[in-house]
Design an enzyme around this catalytic site. Sequence first.
Site, PDB file in Angstrom:
ATOM      1  N   ASN A  23       0.812  -1.227   0.000  1.00 16.59           N
ATOM      2  CA  ASN A  23       0.000   0.000   0.000  1.00 16.59           C
ATOM      3  C   ASN A  23       0.841   1.272   0.000  1.00 16.59           C
ATOM      4  O   ASN A  23       0.303   2.365  -0.157  1.00 16.59           O
ATOM      5  CB  ASN A  23      -0.970   0.003   1.189  1.00 16.59           C
ATOM      6  CG  ASN A  23      -2.144  -0.927   0.946  1.00 16.59           C
ATOM      7  OD1 ASN A  23      -2.254  -1.522  -0.139  1.00 16.59           O
ATOM      8  ND2 ASN A  23      -3.017  -1.064   1.931  1.00 16.59           N
ATOM      9  N   ARG A  92      -8.600  -1.739  -7.507  1.00 16.06           N
ATOM     10  CA  ARG A  92      -9.151  -0.414  -7.253  1.00 16.06           C
ATOM     11  C   ARG A  92      -8.081   0.673  -7.200  1.00 16.06           C
ATOM     12  O   ARG A  92      -8.331   1.828  -7.538  1.00 16.06           O
ATOM     13  CB  ARG A  92      -9.902  -0.397  -5.928  1.00 16.06           C
ATOM     14  CG  ARG A  92     -11.189  -1.149  -5.924  1.00 16.06           C
ATOM     15  CD  ARG A  92     -11.873  -0.915  -4.612  1.00 16.06           C
ATOM     16  NE  ARG A  92     -11.844   0.504  -4.276  1.00 16.06           N
ATOM     17  CZ  ARG A  92     -12.695   1.390  -4.721  1.00 16.06           C
ATOM     18  NH1 ARG A  92     -13.699   1.039  -5.481  1.00 16.06           N
ATOM     19  NH2 ARG A  92     -12.580   2.661  -4.391  1.00 16.06           N
ATOM     20  N   ARG A 121     -17.184   1.402  -1.758  1.00 16.36           N
ATOM     21  CA  ARG A 121     -15.959   2.172  -1.952  1.00 16.36           C
ATOM     22  C   ARG A 121     -16.067   3.249  -3.033  1.00 16.36           C
ATOM     23  O   ARG A 121     -15.429   3.183  -4.092  1.00 16.36           O
ATOM     24  CB  ARG A 121     -14.785   1.237  -2.228  1.00 16.36           C
ATOM     25  CG  ARG A 121     -14.556   0.291  -1.077  1.00 16.36           C
ATOM     26  CD  ARG A 121     -13.413  -0.635  -1.305  1.00 16.36           C
ATOM     27  NE  ARG A 121     -12.132  -0.034  -0.978  1.00 16.36           N
ATOM     28  CZ  ARG A 121     -10.986  -0.730  -0.953  1.00 16.36           C
ATOM     29  NH1 ARG A 121     -10.976  -2.000  -1.222  1.00 16.36           N
ATOM     30  NH2 ARG A 121      -9.865  -0.131  -0.639  1.00 16.36           N
TER      31      ARG A 121
HETATM   32  C1  UD1 Z   1      -6.724   2.121   1.603  1.00 16.88           C
HETATM   33  C2  UD1 Z   1      -5.953   0.823   1.550  1.00 16.88           C
HETATM   34  C3  UD1 Z   1      -6.813  -0.311   2.112  1.00 16.88           C
HETATM   35  C4  UD1 Z   1      -7.307   0.047   3.505  1.00 16.88           C
HETATM   36  C5  UD1 Z   1      -7.987   1.413   3.518  1.00 16.88           C
HETATM   37  C6  UD1 Z   1      -8.358   1.883   4.922  1.00 16.88           C
HETATM   38  C7  UD1 Z   1      -4.511   1.099  -0.381  1.00 16.88           C
HETATM   39  C8  UD1 Z   1      -4.192   0.691  -1.767  1.00 16.88           C
HETATM   40  N1  UD1 Z   1      -5.603   0.549   0.164  1.00 16.88           N
HETATM   41  O1  UD1 Z   1      -7.878   1.948   0.768  1.00 16.88           O
HETATM   42  O2  UD1 Z   1      -6.007  -1.483   2.169  1.00 16.88           O
HETATM   43  O3  UD1 Z   1      -8.227  -0.927   3.946  1.00 16.88           O
HETATM   44  O4  UD1 Z   1      -7.109   2.394   2.952  1.00 16.88           O
HETATM   45  O5  UD1 Z   1      -7.237   1.924   5.728  1.00 16.88           O
HETATM   46  O6  UD1 Z   1      -3.797   1.863   0.233  1.00 16.88           O
HETATM   47  N2  UD1 Z   1     -14.588   6.631   0.969  1.00 16.88           N
HETATM   48  C9  UD1 Z   1     -15.619   7.388   0.459  1.00 16.88           C
HETATM   49  N3  UD1 Z   1     -15.342   8.217  -0.598  1.00 16.88           N
HETATM   50  C10 UD1 Z   1     -14.101   8.325  -1.149  1.00 16.88           C
HETATM   51  C11 UD1 Z   1     -13.051   7.553  -0.614  1.00 16.88           C
HETATM   52  C12 UD1 Z   1     -13.325   6.707   0.452  1.00 16.88           C
HETATM   53  O7  UD1 Z   1     -16.751   7.318   0.927  1.00 16.88           O
HETATM   54  O8  UD1 Z   1     -13.934   9.105  -2.104  1.00 16.88           O
HETATM   55  C13 UD1 Z   1     -14.866   5.693   2.091  1.00 16.88           C
HETATM   56  C14 UD1 Z   1     -14.643   4.236   1.665  1.00 16.88           C
HETATM   57  O9  UD1 Z   1     -15.785   3.703   1.036  1.00 16.88           O
HETATM   58  C15 UD1 Z   1     -14.344   3.577   2.987  1.00 16.88           C
HETATM   59  C16 UD1 Z   1     -13.590   4.676   3.752  1.00 16.88           C
HETATM   60  O10 UD1 Z   1     -13.913   5.904   3.113  1.00 16.88           O
HETATM   61  O11 UD1 Z   1     -15.535   3.267   3.669  1.00 16.88           O
HETATM   62  C17 UD1 Z   1     -12.094   4.482   3.775  1.00 16.88           C
HETATM   63  O12 UD1 Z   1     -11.603   4.442   2.463  1.00 16.88           O
HETATM   64  P1  UD1 Z   1     -10.139   4.924   2.071  1.00 16.88           P
HETATM   65  O13 UD1 Z   1      -9.426   5.424   3.277  1.00 16.88           O
HETATM   66  O14 UD1 Z   1     -10.245   5.809   0.883  1.00 16.88           O
HETATM   67  O15 UD1 Z   1      -9.484   3.543   1.646  1.00 16.88           O
HETATM   68  P2  UD1 Z   1      -8.716   3.220   0.307  1.00 16.88           P
HETATM   69  O16 UD1 Z   1      -7.778   4.315  -0.034  1.00 16.88           O
HETATM   70  O17 UD1 Z   1      -9.684   2.738  -0.718  1.00 16.88           O
END
Ligand code: UD1
Length: 415
Positions: A23, A92, A121
């Site tokens: 990550n 993703r 997500r």
């Molecule tokens: C990253 C990690 C993943 C980890 C997650 C949380 C990478 C490649 N992946 O995923 O392994 O589980 O952080 O620590 O680094 N959300 C929204 N809108 C957005 C973006 C996010 O609603 O535009 C929500 C998501 O649906 C989720 C939460 O925010 O419920 C956390 O997501 P996010 O921190 O963005 O995780 P990722 O970057 O996808």
Amino acid sequence: MDKLLVHGPCKLNGTVKISRAKNAYLPILAAVLLSDKKIHLKNIPELQDIKTMIKLLQNLGVTVTKNGNITTFDASTLNSHEATYDLVKTMRASIFVLGPLLARLKKAKVSLPGGCAIGTRPIDIHLTNLEKMGCVIHLTGGYVEASVPKMKAAHLLLSFPSVGATENLMMAAVFAEGTTTIDNAALEPEIDDLAHFINAMGGNVKGIGTKKIEVTGVKELKEATYEAIGDRIEAATYLMAALATGSDVRIEEVDPAHLEFVTELLKKMGAKIETGANYIKVEKSVLKGCHVDTAPFPGFPTDAQAQLIALCTQVKGSSVISENIFENRFMHVPELIRLGAAITLKGKSAFIEGEAKLSSAPIMCTDLRASAALIIAALCATGTTEIQRVYHLDRGYENLVDKLKTLGANVERIK
Ligand code: UD1
């Protein structure tokens, strides 16, 4: 399709070396697109997600060469701004190319990643904040089509400290004139790593490790060499596997500060843990149950929730583990129950009874970290557990079978 056979119960013993963090390297690889100078990255882990990201970079025109443990990226040959569905649908994190493509080429067409096994997500936080920086965004035919006449520095306030959005916006701001502030930024160590990498390339990121990141635009970047941090989730997985199996294991090449919440929780449960500059050592311990909620860093990581549930099936007493980051992240639970675990799900919480006598059954991986929980449980179970769909593990655990074998586990992978 490959399967894993775990002949349990297994005791682990010895030292395991942690790989560089998936990550951390995924956004760093995307950030390579920002530069027209050569970038040399050390010890990139051999993982499916990393291979997908490198293929995506090559499809965009980046030249990639490998010499020993150093992979060199030359994005002076970048000739496309389009990340197609066939690659994005498998990972993703492909959405990370949006920010750097906009910064470098002023246009990007990236397939929408869609849902995934652990939740819907969305990427609204990425997109609304890119719009604040002057990007014009259309969602058409399953693609994000974006362009920007001139990237503007802006004050961005994230509605949730999204890891991916913080990273995407940080990369988007690298050349924007003036200073972009990202408020309520995520604090995960992989974000600090990306910021350090951008600075190593000649960018200007400040506020590293705080909730207010400041990116001041620069005119150009320079050649750089970088190595990402150790994988804290891989380390947490071996830590919990060692405790679940009552083993003595030394986990090397990881920064214990990145796992402080996890090690403190495990110590409260009774774990004998010693940490040094670059290692975590754990001894056979008698553990009791815990109550914990997943939370953004520095809280308990959602990516270690499944593994903790597997561990809690083996401790004395009951535990309650609540998942607050993703809405559908308990798919390991029915599989653990097939091995004999006593777990009840209510809403976003799992109630786990300890001291379960696990015994082998055919089980199936459903997502990356769920699969890690199944391995831990299989190591504790009596008999041969057959684990199907191991390609989920190939996304995030480098040399898993070899590392477990080095620790003395009786594990094999069959075609
Ligand atoms: C990253 C990690 C993943 C980890 C997650 C949380 C990478 C490649 N992946 O995923 O392994 O589980 O952080 O620590 O680094 N959300 C929204 N809108 C957005 C973006 C996010 O609603 O535009 C929500 C998501 O649906 C989720 C939460 O925010 O419920 C956390 O997501 P996010 O921190 O963005 O995780 P990722 O970057 O996808």
